[in-house]
Design an enzyme around this catalytic site. Sequence first.
Site, PDB file in Angstrom:
ATOM      1  N   ASP A 192       4.197   0.605  12.181  1.00  0.00           N
ATOM      2  CA  ASP A 192       2.944   0.024  11.664  1.00  0.00           C
ATOM      3  C   ASP A 192       2.707  -1.396  12.153  1.00  0.00           C
ATOM      4  O   ASP A 192       1.611  -1.925  11.976  1.00  0.00           O
ATOM      5  CB  ASP A 192       2.943   0.041  10.122  1.00  0.00           C
ATOM      6  CG  ASP A 192       2.933   1.456   9.591  1.00  0.00           C
ATOM      7  OD1 ASP A 192       3.265   1.641   8.409  1.00  0.00           O
ATOM      8  OD2 ASP A 192       2.617   2.375  10.369  1.00  0.00           O
ATOM      9  N   ARG A 208       0.160  14.355  12.375  1.00  0.00           N
ATOM     10  CA  ARG A 208       0.486  14.101  10.961  1.00  0.00           C
ATOM     11  C   ARG A 208       0.795  15.424  10.226  1.00  0.00           C
ATOM     12  O   ARG A 208       0.188  15.765   9.229  1.00  0.00           O
ATOM     13  CB  ARG A 208      -0.639  13.353  10.270  1.00  0.00           C
ATOM     14  CG  ARG A 208      -1.156  12.135  11.000  1.00  0.00           C
ATOM     15  CD  ARG A 208      -0.132  11.045  11.181  1.00  0.00           C
ATOM     16  NE  ARG A 208       0.345  10.457   9.961  1.00  0.00           N
ATOM     17  CZ  ARG A 208      -0.258   9.456   9.311  1.00  0.00           C
ATOM     18  NH1 ARG A 208      -1.392   8.987   9.770  1.00  0.00           N
ATOM     19  NH2 ARG A 208       0.256   8.952   8.210  1.00  0.00           N
ATOM     20  N   CYS A 235      -5.038  12.330  12.269  1.00  0.00           N
ATOM     21  CA  CYS A 235      -5.897  11.143  12.386  1.00  0.00           C
ATOM     22  C   CYS A 235      -5.671  10.583  13.796  1.00  0.00           C
ATOM     23  O   CYS A 235      -5.009  11.183  14.608  1.00  0.00           O
ATOM     24  CB  CYS A 235      -5.544  10.132  11.312  1.00  0.00           C
ATOM     25  SG  CYS A 235      -3.864   9.594  11.442  1.00  0.00           S
ATOM     26  N   LYS A 293       0.852  -1.209   0.000  1.00  0.00           N
ATOM     27  CA  LYS A 293       0.000   0.000   0.000  1.00  0.00           C
ATOM     28  C   LYS A 293       0.882   1.252   0.000  1.00  0.00           C
ATOM     29  O   LYS A 293       0.674   2.166  -0.796  1.00  0.00           O
ATOM     30  CB  LYS A 293      -0.872   0.011   1.251  1.00  0.00           C
ATOM     31  CG  LYS A 293      -1.517   1.337   1.577  1.00  0.00           C
ATOM     32  CD  LYS A 293      -2.399   1.321   2.798  1.00  0.00           C
ATOM     33  CE  LYS A 293      -1.684   1.582   4.069  1.00  0.00           C
ATOM     34  NZ  LYS A 293      -1.507   3.005   4.412  1.00  0.00           N
ATOM     35  N   ASN A 294       1.904   1.262   0.905  1.00  0.00           N
ATOM     36  CA  ASN A 294       2.678   2.480   1.120  1.00  0.00           C
ATOM     37  C   ASN A 294       3.734   2.728   0.064  1.00  0.00           C
ATOM     38  O   ASN A 294       4.474   3.707   0.145  1.00  0.00           O
ATOM     39  CB  ASN A 294       3.287   2.487   2.526  1.00  0.00           C
ATOM     40  CG  ASN A 294       2.199   2.629   3.582  1.00  0.00           C
ATOM     41  OD1 ASN A 294       1.051   2.959   3.256  1.00  0.00           O
ATOM     42  ND2 ASN A 294       2.518   2.336   4.818  1.00  0.00           N
ATOM     43  N   ARG A 315      -8.953  -0.267   4.433  1.00  0.00           N
ATOM     44  CA  ARG A 315      -8.110   0.738   3.766  1.00  0.00           C
ATOM     45  C   ARG A 315      -6.783   0.134   3.343  1.00  0.00           C
ATOM     46  O   ARG A 315      -6.181   0.554   2.366  1.00  0.00           O
ATOM     47  CB  ARG A 315      -7.823   1.914   4.715  1.00  0.00           C
ATOM     48  CG  ARG A 315      -9.035   2.665   5.157  1.00  0.00           C
ATOM     49  CD  ARG A 315      -8.650   3.909   5.870  1.00  0.00           C
ATOM     50  NE  ARG A 315      -7.684   4.681   5.084  1.00  0.00           N
ATOM     51  CZ  ARG A 315      -7.378   5.937   5.353  1.00  0.00           C
ATOM     52  NH1 ARG A 315      -7.925   6.539   6.360  1.00  0.00           N
ATOM     53  NH2 ARG A 315      -6.519   6.595   4.610  1.00  0.00           N
TER      54      ARG A 315
HETATM   55  C1  EPZ Z   1       4.082   6.894   6.221  1.00  0.00           C
HETATM   56  O1  EPZ Z   1       3.323   7.955   6.799  1.00  0.00           O
HETATM   57  C2  EPZ Z   1       3.142   5.701   6.166  1.00  0.00           C
HETATM   58  N1  EPZ Z   1       1.977   6.029   5.337  1.00  0.00           N
HETATM   59  C3  EPZ Z   1       2.676   5.344   7.570  1.00  0.00           C
HETATM   60  O2  EPZ Z   1       1.867   4.170   7.464  1.00  0.00           O
HETATM   61  C4  EPZ Z   1       3.898   5.014   8.424  1.00  0.00           C
HETATM   62  O3  EPZ Z   1       3.487   4.737   9.733  1.00  0.00           O
HETATM   63  C5  EPZ Z   1       4.853   6.221   8.414  1.00  0.00           C
HETATM   64  O4  EPZ Z   1       5.204   6.548   7.051  1.00  0.00           O
HETATM   65  C6  EPZ Z   1       6.137   5.938   9.191  1.00  0.00           C
HETATM   66  O5  EPZ Z   1       6.778   4.818   8.658  1.00  0.00           O
HETATM   67  C7  EPZ Z   1       2.100   5.971   3.990  1.00  0.00           C
HETATM   68  O6  EPZ Z   1       3.148   5.698   3.442  1.00  0.00           O
HETATM   69  C8  EPZ Z   1       0.855   6.268   3.201  1.00  0.00           C
HETATM   70  P1  EPZ Z   1       6.136  10.342   8.339  1.00  0.00           P
HETATM   71  P2  EPZ Z   1       3.914   9.462   6.790  1.00  0.00           P
HETATM   72  O7  EPZ Z   1       6.063  11.539   7.484  1.00  0.00           O
HETATM   73  O8  EPZ Z   1       4.646   9.705   5.532  1.00  0.00           O
HETATM   74  C9  EPZ Z   1       6.099  13.690  11.705  1.00  0.00           C
HETATM   75  C10 EPZ Z   1      -0.018   2.827   7.774  1.00  0.00           C
HETATM   76  O9  EPZ Z   1      -0.535   2.324   8.788  1.00  0.00           O
HETATM   77  N2  EPZ Z   1       6.139  14.625  10.573  1.00  0.00           N
HETATM   78  O10 EPZ Z   1       7.373   9.511   8.322  1.00  0.00           O
HETATM   79  O11 EPZ Z   1       2.802  10.375   7.149  1.00  0.00           O
HETATM   80  C11 EPZ Z   1       4.729  13.027  11.802  1.00  0.00           C
HETATM   81  O12 EPZ Z   1       3.858  13.848  12.546  1.00  0.00           O
HETATM   82  C12 EPZ Z   1       0.469   4.264   7.817  1.00  0.00           C
HETATM   83  O13 EPZ Z   1       0.130   2.239   6.671  1.00  0.00           O
HETATM   84  C13 EPZ Z   1       6.296  15.979  10.852  1.00  0.00           C
HETATM   85  O14 EPZ Z   1       6.399  16.389  12.006  1.00  0.00           O
HETATM   86  O15 EPZ Z   1       4.929   9.351   8.004  1.00  0.00           O
HETATM   87  C14 EPZ Z   1       5.021  11.725  12.489  1.00  0.00           C
HETATM   88  O16 EPZ Z   1       5.036  11.905  13.883  1.00  0.00           O
HETATM   89  C15 EPZ Z   1       0.231   4.930   9.157  1.00  0.00           C
HETATM   90  N3  EPZ Z   1       6.310  16.860   9.811  1.00  0.00           N
HETATM   91  C16 EPZ Z   1       6.429  11.371  11.994  1.00  0.00           C
HETATM   92  O17 EPZ Z   1       6.987  12.581  11.451  1.00  0.00           O
HETATM   93  C17 EPZ Z   1       6.188  16.453   8.501  1.00  0.00           C
HETATM   94  O18 EPZ Z   1       6.223  17.303   7.584  1.00  0.00           O
HETATM   95  C18 EPZ Z   1       6.449  10.280  10.924  1.00  0.00           C
HETATM   96  O19 EPZ Z   1       5.752  10.767   9.821  1.00  0.00           O
HETATM   97  C19 EPZ Z   1       6.018  15.069   8.245  1.00  0.00           C
HETATM   98  C20 EPZ Z   1       6.010  14.171   9.292  1.00  0.00           C
END
Ligand code: EPZ
Length: 439
Positions: free
Chosen positions: A305, A122, A117, A22-23, A397
């Site tokens: 995850d 996020r 969420c 998915k990701n 999802r």
């Molecule tokens: C991706 O989310 C995945 N989703 C998530 O999977 C996964 O948990 C996550 O990466 C971490 O591996 C998809 O790929 C669609 P991040 P993403 O940006 O990109 C903070 C699932 O269950 N952050 O690495 O949103 C954020 O708040 C989902 O399949 C900022 O502060 O993850 C979080 O605490 C859930 N500012 C942390 O970084 C930003 O601009 C990790 O977020 C971006 C992120």
Amino acid sequence: MSKIVVKGGQRLLGDIKVSGAKNSALKIMAAAILTDKPVILRNVPDIADVRIMINVLRELGVEVETVGGGDIHITSTKTLKSKAPYHLVNQMRASVIALGPLLARLGEAQFAMPGGCNIGSRKIDLHIRGLELMGAEINVRHGYIEAKADRLRGADIHLAFPSVGATENLMMAAVLAKGKTWIRNAAKEPEIVDLAKCLIEMGAKVSGAGTETISIDGVTELHGVDYTVMPDRIETGTYMVAGAITDGEIFLKGACSDHLKIVVSKLRQIGIEINCYPDGIEVKSNGKILSTNVSTLPYAGFPTDLQAPFMALLSLAKGTSVITENVFESRFVYVNELRSLGGKIDIESHHAIVHGSRSLVGAKVKAPDLRGGAALIIAGLASEGSTEISDVFHIDRGYDSIVEKLSFLGADIHRTKSETNLQFINFNQAPRANISTAQ
Ligand code: EPZ
């Protein structure tokens, strides 16, 4: 709304095929915006988030055809629109991954600010900051991101946190930018590598994906590609845990153990036999589950995850385990539901102290999010009696045919009659259960 009912006590036995990731698929679909040539994607999972991304692309003027068997044909020849529909971005925050490609291709983009969420705020400040360093002018007005850039230019970007989404958005923005871009402290997840491999096959000049520094030399245009999405490592890990908790013996065909080294090591540490082969992963459990401590971290640390599925497993371990969530600020929302099944869990800040119980007992529970919902199914597989899970749209999802796959492995599981609120786009006319022996 449909529910999933699981009757515990069945060992999982047999083989299933894991679906596409998915990701990775969601991002590679967005990458198709970067070219006006045909893009063919294969091994795309049949899940709700993919359907939402298909709708986002179509609303942006992209032609998307689902041809069955997990193949999707995407062409962005027509005049693209710059405004992503609010209701779709709101449905799936991952849609914001199209911001970078749209800005690179069109020079402008309007996206609703993706909401938080149940697992955290996020934020997307790292995405925005990086695009501004590349010359984009970005304003956030009335809940909308308004971005403009005649032509993005290469920049030296240092991410404050190795954000997966920010790394992907900036990598896609950089492939058509003027000059060279560095993304430092980049995320190293396998999905980043998969996206980079696809971009390179489209003619992009990307190096270092999978390491903490990615460099991109901008080119003027990309060509089409025929690309197969990598296997889903989180789906794989979820079924590994399901096999472990049911004293099962299963083979996950197509799984890539290289993407799950720390998960394999953790499962072996708690007494589960894991055998890794070129064509998949075998899981054998003899009912003995030892306690352990888990801390989630960016890759190659323990994946956040799989935190929830692992907590379900450790709820039946011998002894006390401590699970620490370091990536998202509130990813224990599902714990209350696990307690309804008999889980003995104390939460202290971002730590969960899991006191292993001798048994869990089925109950009515509600899925609060995707991975928390999967954890409830896993706990239900090992609970005495029946567990009824509502709000299963969260689970749909991200898990392709989860009821069919678990049922094929011998689980006593079914979806209640009230139709799901998902329209199965004719990927192949019906929910596709990737079941190896059926292929
Ligand atoms: C991706 O989310 C995945 N989703 C998530 O999977 C996964 O948990 C996550 O990466 C971490 O591996 C998809 O790929 C669609 P991040 P993403 O940006 O990109 C903070 C699932 O269950 N952050 O690495 O949103 C954020 O708040 C989902 O399949 C900022 O502060 O993850 C979080 O605490 C859930 N500012 C942390 O970084 C930003 O601009 C990790 O977020 C971006 C992120």
